[in-house]
Design a protein around this motif. Structure first.
Motif, mmCIF file in Angstrom:
data_model
loop_
_atom_site.group_PDB
_atom_site.id
_atom_site.type_symbol
_atom_site.label_atom_id
_atom_site.label_comp_id
_atom_site.label_asym_id
_atom_site.label_seq_id
_atom_site.Cartn_x
_atom_site.Cartn_y
_atom_site.Cartn_z
ATOM 1 N N UNK A 32 0.840 -1.197 0.000
ATOM 2 C CA UNK A 32 0.000 0.000 0.000
ATOM 3 C C UNK A 32 0.879 1.252 0.000
ATOM 4 N N UNK A 33 0.562 2.161 -0.917
ATOM 5 C CA UNK A 33 1.316 3.400 -1.050
ATOM 6 C C UNK A 33 2.528 3.305 -1.949
ATOM 7 N N UNK A 34 2.854 2.091 -2.397
ATOM 8 C CA UNK A 34 4.047 1.883 -3.233
ATOM 9 C C UNK A 34 3.754 1.198 -4.554
ATOM 10 N N UNK A 35 2.479 1.009 -4.868
ATOM 11 C CA UNK A 35 2.145 0.325 -6.118
ATOM 12 C C UNK A 35 2.449 1.235 -7.306
ATOM 13 N N UNK A 36 2.602 0.639 -8.461
ATOM 14 C CA UNK A 36 2.897 1.420 -9.664
ATOM 15 C C UNK A 36 1.847 2.500 -9.916
ATOM 16 N N UNK A 85 7.285 7.594 3.426
ATOM 17 C CA UNK A 85 5.989 7.878 4.061
ATOM 18 C C UNK A 85 5.000 6.732 3.916
ATOM 19 N N UNK A 86 5.300 5.771 3.049
ATOM 20 C CA UNK A 86 4.345 4.670 2.801
ATOM 21 C C UNK A 86 4.431 3.610 3.867
#
Length: 86
Positions: A32-36, A85-86
């Motif tokens: 979560x927060x790091x997906x493409x 921040x993710x």
């Protein structure tokens, strides 16, 4: 610049196949927060454009152009901030 980008992106835990083009095809995690898609939107909002690869059945990848040191530095700075921040 390619080696600089590859080292920095690899240091962030991203993977990518070897390439001799003017871009790096980076695979992003499903965290979560790091997906493409999330990273693409974050970069777009902050003035950096990367190309999504869903049409090529690579929805977890982004095509990142290798540009000037200044442009590459901006992209890497934003990625570092987002990953922190993710």
């Amino acid at each position: 610049e390619r080696a600089f980008m590859a080292q920095a992106l690899g240091g962030m835990g991203l993977t990518f196949p070897p390439s001799f083009g003017n871009f790096i095809l980076a695979k992003f995690p499903n965290d979560k927060g790091r997906t493409a898609p999330e990273i693409q939107e974050y970069l777009r909002v902050n003035g950096v454009n990367v190309r999504e690869m869903g049409a090529y059945k690579l929805g977890d990848h982004l095509r990142i152009s290798v540009g000037s040191r200044e442009a590459n530095g901006r992209l890497l700075e934003l990625l570092s901030e987002k990953f922190a921040s993710a």
